[in-house]
Design a protein around this motif. Structure first.
Motif, PDB file in Angstrom:
ATOM      1  N   ARG A 176       0.807  -1.215   0.000  1.00 25.65           N
ATOM      2  CA  ARG A 176       0.000   0.000   0.000  1.00 25.65           C
ATOM      3  C   ARG A 176       0.844   1.270   0.000  1.00 25.65           C
ATOM      4  O   ARG A 176       0.365   2.343  -0.384  1.00 25.65           O
ATOM      5  CB  ARG A 176      -0.983  -0.001   1.162  1.00 25.65           C
ATOM      6  CG  ARG A 176      -0.380   0.132   2.556  1.00 25.65           C
ATOM      7  CD  ARG A 176      -1.434  -0.195   3.587  1.00 25.65           C
ATOM      8  NE  ARG A 176      -1.114   0.241   4.925  1.00 25.65           N
ATOM      9  CZ  ARG A 176      -1.235  -0.528   6.000  1.00 25.65           C
ATOM     10  NH1 ARG A 176      -1.644  -1.792   5.876  1.00 25.65           N
ATOM     11  NH2 ARG A 176      -0.966  -0.055   7.200  1.00 25.65           N
TER      12      ARG A 176
ATOM     13  N   HIS B 215       1.266   3.403  -3.399  1.00 21.93           N
ATOM     14  CA  HIS B 215       0.205   4.160  -4.064  1.00 21.93           C
ATOM     15  C   HIS B 215      -0.597   4.967  -3.045  1.00 21.93           C
ATOM     16  O   HIS B 215      -0.355   4.889  -1.838  1.00 21.93           O
ATOM     17  CB  HIS B 215      -0.722   3.217  -4.835  1.00 21.93           C
ATOM     18  CG  HIS B 215      -1.384   2.179  -3.965  1.00 21.93           C
ATOM     19  ND1 HIS B 215      -2.457   2.459  -3.147  1.00 21.93           N
ATOM     20  CD2 HIS B 215      -1.117   0.857  -3.780  1.00 21.93           C
ATOM     21  CE1 HIS B 215      -2.830   1.375  -2.502  1.00 21.93           C
ATOM     22  NE2 HIS B 215      -2.030   0.378  -2.865  1.00 21.93           N
ATOM     23  N   TYR B 216      -1.556   5.736  -3.565  1.00 19.27           N
ATOM     24  CA  TYR B 216      -2.395   6.591  -2.720  1.00 19.27           C
ATOM     25  C   TYR B 216      -3.854   6.141  -2.738  1.00 19.27           C
ATOM     26  O   TYR B 216      -4.743   6.905  -2.376  1.00 19.27           O
ATOM     27  CB  TYR B 216      -2.290   8.047  -3.165  1.00 19.27           C
ATOM     28  CG  TYR B 216      -0.927   8.653  -2.900  1.00 19.27           C
ATOM     29  CD1 TYR B 216      -0.656   9.298  -1.705  1.00 19.27           C
ATOM     30  CD2 TYR B 216       0.081   8.549  -3.842  1.00 19.27           C
ATOM     31  CE1 TYR B 216       0.596   9.836  -1.445  1.00 19.27           C
ATOM     32  CE2 TYR B 216       1.343   9.086  -3.609  1.00 19.27           C
ATOM     33  CZ  TYR B 216       1.592   9.728  -2.401  1.00 19.27           C
ATOM     34  OH  TYR B 216       2.830  10.256  -2.159  1.00 19.27           O
ATOM     35  N   LYS B 217      -4.107   4.918  -3.150  1.00 20.77           N
ATOM     36  CA  LYS B 217      -5.482   4.435  -3.212  1.00 20.77           C
ATOM     37  C   LYS B 217      -5.885   3.781  -1.887  1.00 20.77           C
ATOM     38  O   LYS B 217      -5.038   3.438  -1.060  1.00 20.77           O
ATOM     39  CB  LYS B 217      -5.634   3.444  -4.373  1.00 20.77           C
ATOM     40  CG  LYS B 217      -5.408   4.067  -5.745  1.00 20.77           C
ATOM     41  CD  LYS B 217      -5.722   3.090  -6.859  1.00 20.77           C
ATOM     42  CE  LYS B 217      -5.512   3.740  -8.218  1.00 20.77           C
ATOM     43  NZ  LYS B 217      -6.422   4.900  -8.413  1.00 20.77           N
ATOM     44  N   GLU B 218      -7.189   3.613  -1.701  1.00 23.61           N
ATOM     45  CA  GLU B 218      -7.678   2.942  -0.493  1.00 23.61           C
ATOM     46  C   GLU B 218      -7.129   1.528  -0.414  1.00 23.61           C
ATOM     47  O   GLU B 218      -6.927   0.864  -1.436  1.00 23.61           O
ATOM     48  CB  GLU B 218      -9.210   2.898  -0.501  1.00 23.61           C
ATOM     49  CG  GLU B 218      -9.874   4.259  -0.344  1.00 23.61           C
ATOM     50  CD  GLU B 218     -11.395   4.159  -0.359  1.00 23.61           C
ATOM     51  OE1 GLU B 218     -11.924   3.050  -0.150  1.00 23.61           O
ATOM     52  OE2 GLU B 218     -12.058   5.183  -0.574  1.00 23.61           O
TER      53      GLU B 218
ATOM     54  N   ASP C  32      -6.171  10.508  -0.052  1.00 20.96           N
ATOM     55  CA  ASP C  32      -6.884   9.565  -0.916  1.00 20.96           C
ATOM     56  C   ASP C  32      -6.789   8.130  -0.404  1.00 20.96           C
ATOM     57  O   ASP C  32      -7.681   7.322  -0.646  1.00 20.96           O
ATOM     58  CB  ASP C  32      -6.325   9.629  -2.344  1.00 20.96           C
ATOM     59  CG  ASP C  32      -6.725  10.905  -3.058  1.00 20.96           C
ATOM     60  OD1 ASP C  32      -7.392  11.748  -2.428  1.00 20.96           O
ATOM     61  OD2 ASP C  32      -6.358  11.076  -4.239  1.00 20.96           O
ATOM     62  N   PHE C  33      -5.689   7.804   0.312  1.00 27.17           N
ATOM     63  CA  PHE C  33      -5.575   6.424   0.785  1.00 27.17           C
ATOM     64  C   PHE C  33      -6.565   6.122   1.905  1.00 27.17           C
ATOM     65  O   PHE C  33      -6.795   4.963   2.237  1.00 27.17           O
ATOM     66  CB  PHE C  33      -4.139   6.077   1.198  1.00 27.17           C
ATOM     67  CG  PHE C  33      -3.517   6.970   2.239  1.00 27.17           C
ATOM     68  CD1 PHE C  33      -3.829   6.829   3.584  1.00 27.17           C
ATOM     69  CD2 PHE C  33      -2.572   7.926   1.878  1.00 27.17           C
ATOM     70  CE1 PHE C  33      -3.248   7.644   4.542  1.00 27.17           C
ATOM     71  CE2 PHE C  33      -1.965   8.734   2.826  1.00 27.17           C
ATOM     72  CZ  PHE C  33      -2.302   8.597   4.163  1.00 27.17           C
TER      73      PHE C  33
ATOM     74  N   GLU D 289     -11.011   7.715  -1.355  1.00 32.64           N
ATOM     75  CA  GLU D 289     -10.793   8.153  -2.732  1.00 32.64           C
ATOM     76  C   GLU D 289     -11.873   9.158  -3.134  1.00 32.64           C
ATOM     77  O   GLU D 289     -13.029   9.071  -2.710  1.00 32.64           O
ATOM     78  CB  GLU D 289     -10.777   6.948  -3.669  1.00 32.64           C
ATOM     79  CG  GLU D 289      -9.581   6.030  -3.420  1.00 32.64           C
ATOM     80  CD  GLU D 289      -9.587   4.806  -4.319  1.00 32.64           C
ATOM     81  OE1 GLU D 289     -10.235   4.835  -5.391  1.00 32.64           O
ATOM     82  OE2 GLU D 289      -8.942   3.809  -3.949  1.00 32.64           O
ATOM     83  N   LYS D 290     -11.499  10.097  -3.967  1.00 32.81           N
ATOM     84  CA  LYS D 290     -12.360  11.244  -4.230  1.00 32.81           C
ATOM     85  C   LYS D 290     -13.433  11.007  -5.297  1.00 32.81           C
ATOM     86  O   LYS D 290     -14.331  11.843  -5.451  1.00 32.81           O
ATOM     87  CB  LYS D 290     -11.499  12.457  -4.596  1.00 32.81           C
ATOM     88  CG  LYS D 290     -10.478  12.799  -3.508  1.00 32.81           C
ATOM     89  CD  LYS D 290     -11.120  12.923  -2.123  1.00 32.81           C
ATOM     90  CE  LYS D 290     -10.139  13.261  -1.025  1.00 32.81           C
ATOM     91  NZ  LYS D 290      -9.416  12.129  -0.464  1.00 32.81           N
ATOM     92  N   HIS D 291     -13.389   9.870  -5.988  1.00 35.21           N
ATOM     93  CA  HIS D 291     -14.494   9.564  -6.901  1.00 35.21           C
ATOM     94  C   HIS D 291     -15.788   9.357  -6.116  1.00 35.21           C
ATOM     95  O   HIS D 291     -16.896   9.478  -6.676  1.00 35.21           O
ATOM     96  CB  HIS D 291     -14.178   8.323  -7.752  1.00 35.21           C
ATOM     97  CG  HIS D 291     -14.124   7.038  -6.966  1.00 35.21           C
ATOM     98  ND1 HIS D 291     -15.246   6.282  -6.702  1.00 35.21           N
ATOM     99  CD2 HIS D 291     -13.090   6.383  -6.399  1.00 35.21           C
ATOM    100  CE1 HIS D 291     -14.909   5.211  -6.000  1.00 35.21           C
ATOM    101  NE2 HIS D 291     -13.604   5.253  -5.791  1.00 35.21           N
TER     102      HIS D 291
ATOM    103  N   ASN E  22      -3.181  15.633  -2.699  1.00 34.49           N
ATOM    104  CA  ASN E  22      -4.461  15.232  -3.285  1.00 34.49           C
ATOM    105  C   ASN E  22      -4.663  15.839  -4.666  1.00 34.49           C
ATOM    106  O   ASN E  22      -5.236  15.208  -5.559  1.00 34.49           O
ATOM    107  CB  ASN E  22      -5.613  15.629  -2.357  1.00 34.49           C
ATOM    108  CG  ASN E  22      -5.733  14.700  -1.161  1.00 34.49           C
ATOM    109  OD1 ASN E  22      -4.905  13.814  -0.972  1.00 34.49           O
ATOM    110  ND2 ASN E  22      -6.760  14.892  -0.357  1.00 34.49           N
TER     111      ASN E  22
ATOM    112  N   ASN F 274      -2.591  13.799  -6.995  1.00 34.17           N
ATOM    113  CA  ASN F 274      -3.263  12.523  -7.259  1.00 34.17           C
ATOM    114  C   ASN F 274      -4.375  12.677  -8.286  1.00 34.17           C
ATOM    115  O   ASN F 274      -4.668  11.750  -9.047  1.00 34.17           O
ATOM    116  CB  ASN F 274      -3.856  11.957  -5.966  1.00 34.17           C
ATOM    117  CG  ASN F 274      -2.798  11.579  -4.951  1.00 34.17           C
ATOM    118  OD1 ASN F 274      -1.615  11.461  -5.272  1.00 34.17           O
ATOM    119  ND2 ASN F 274      -3.220  11.386  -3.711  1.00 34.17           N
TER     120      ASN F 274
END
Length: 491
Positions: free
Chosen positions: A23, A26-29, A188-189, A192-194, A281, A284
């Motif tokens: 993990r 990256h900066y993802k969940e 973002d981790f 996530e902003k979507h 952010n 990202n």
């Protein structure tokens, strides 16, 4: 609720995490949510409490025993209906809320509480996958216009509720995307902003007009307030809003960072946390960020032991910091709270976040005395240990120490919202610099200026996302009643 004997038969199951080495790339969940079977077991642990304290422990008063029971029985759609009735954005709280509901769980008196947050997370993710989350536009329009200033969770919740009541709502945001501190403060981790983007699409389908890049009022020209992220391309005056709208709701975040005015503060390399986090952010999201801060190869010291400091730890480790150390001025809290003393309230105890697990040295009862520089850049910190004496924190003689530091991040919390916005409207402030407004049923959230209301951090100061959602919903109800003389919106 759930299985009558479930709390005796089943243990609490925590959501999982991807491995640290994976993990950090990256900066993802990286949270691994409960599967259907695990969620069912967690729902089965819910007791048939005479008084479900979890309901009152939750700021938005989620009807927790009901959706736990429905998940246990496999009726996920009804579980979502119950959850959606009290919380506009459970995908936000299901990820980043500290879960005061679990602290108040009756099972928590002498056992591990029900995994309420993980069940909420599972319900709402299932709802989006199944297409149960749909726009709910008002059947009739009222002809009333409302401006909501600030698009964080309080502003989003209020705008959605007001639009569903039939009002024409415009949501103003000074930055280039909706979300406020949820967008540019939460890494973002962690979320996530979507998730924000799809809610914005829902809100626009319900009739909310979104105007990003618009500053209402003015920004401070110096001090900590001048460091607040501001990506506005145009400015609208308070006078214009009051002229164009029937009501105005101020929901900006508490963005003015607390400073540390000690010797050497002017050195290069000392920044507020809210300089680092928004930049990352934005990067990202694909933005080009000029002169972005980087922790790569640096000795990083984070001053402040709360969530914002933890977010700086996780971000610095993803940058590739040489070392990360986090300071907290208060003594180390106990690893286990005294439950008979604290239940059902939020306890003070040692909390280790996923970012801490990724690598950080944590120092407690430590105070920064000065920053030491070389050629205008910070190179070290001088500290001293502190202890409580006669109710005050005092320095412990002989505990002075120097710490190497190439990047210092100040994460000591926030003092108040951007004061110039409140001053533009002329509203009275409380002693902490927030908008002065009560939460009473009659006249709640109204400021000293006619037709101007305030909610969220703007009114209560730095707080949780779930409190922002609560205040946004309640303020929407107060505004609807103010405009129409009556309201059917829930409080």
């Amino acid at each position: 609720m759930g299985k009558v004997t479930g709390f005796m038969e089943y243990e609490r199951v925590e959501e999982g995490y991807a491995p640290v080495a994976e993990r950090l790339k990256h900066y993802k969940e990286f949270v691994i949510g409960l599967d259907d079977a695990q969620a069912k077991v967690q729902g089965a642990r819910c007791m048939d409490c005479g008084t479900p304290f979890c309901n009152s422990g939750c700021p938005v008063n989620n009807i927790i025993p009901d959706f736990n029971d429905l998940v246990y029985r496999g009726d996920w759609q009804s579980a979502f209906t119950v959850l959606d009735s009290t919380n506009n954005f459970p995908e936000f709280t299901g990820r980043i809320c500290p879960a005061p509901c679990e602290a108040a769980c009756v099972l928590n008196i002498n056992n591990d509480p029900v995994g309420i947050k993980s069940i909420e997370h599972a319900i709402v993710d299932r709802a989006w996958q199944e297409g149960w989350v749909v726009p709910r536009p008002a059947a009739q329009k009222t002809g009333k216009r409302v401006a909501v200033v600030g698009s964080g969770p309080a502003g989003m919740a209020a705008a959605q509720q007001l639009a569903r009541a039939g009002h024409a709502v415009t949501l103003f945001e000074k930055n280039d995307r909706v979300g406020g501190l949820l967008r540019y403060g939460i890494p973002d981790f962690k979320m996530e902003k979507h998730l924000i983007d799809r809610r914005v699409e829902q809100m626009e389908a319900e009739g909310v007009t979104v105007r990003t890049g618009v500053l209402v009022g003015a920004m401070p020209k110096d001090g900590p307030g001048a460091k607040v992220t501001n990506l506005a391309q145009e400015t609208v005056s308070a006078e214009q809003l009051l002229k164009d709208y029937d009501a105005v709701l101020l929901t900006g975040g508490s963005e003015t960072s607390r400073d540390l005015p000690v010797t050497g503060r002017e050195l290069e390399g000392i920044h507020f946390a809210m300089e680092l986090l928004p930049q990352q952010n934005r990067a990202n999201a694909g933005d080009k960020v000029k002169d972005a801060l980087s922790a790569k190869g640096k000795h990083v010291i984070v001053i402040g032991g709360g969530d914002t400091g933890s977010d700086c730890v996780g971000t610095s480790n993803r940058h590739g910091a040489k070392s990360v150390t986090q300071f907290e001025v208060m003594p180390m809290p106990p690893e286990q709270e005294d439950k008979p003393l604290t239940w059902p309230y939020w306890p003070i105890k040692l909390r280790t976040s996923s970012s801490h697990e990724e690598g950080a040295v944590r120092e407690f009862a430590i105070s920064t005395k000065a920053f030491v520089g070389e050629k205008g850049k910070v190179k070290a910190l001088k500290t001293v240990q502190v202890a409580f004496k006669d109710g005050k924190l005092t320095e412990v003689a002989g505990t002075e120490k120097d710490w190497p530091a190439d990047l210092v991040l100040l994460a000591m919390g926030f003092t108040n919202p951007v004061g110039s916005v409140l001053e533009a409207f002329g509203v009275d402030k409380d002693q902490r610099g927030n908008a002065k407004a009560s939460t009473e049923l009659a006249g709640g959230y109204a400021t000293s200026v006619p037709k101007v209301f305030a909610a969220g951090d703007m009114r209560r100061g730095q707080s949780l996302v779930v409190w922002a959602i609560r205040e946004g919903r309640q303020a929407a109800r107060a505004i609807d009643e103010y405009l129409m003389g009556a309201t059917e919106l829930p409080r």
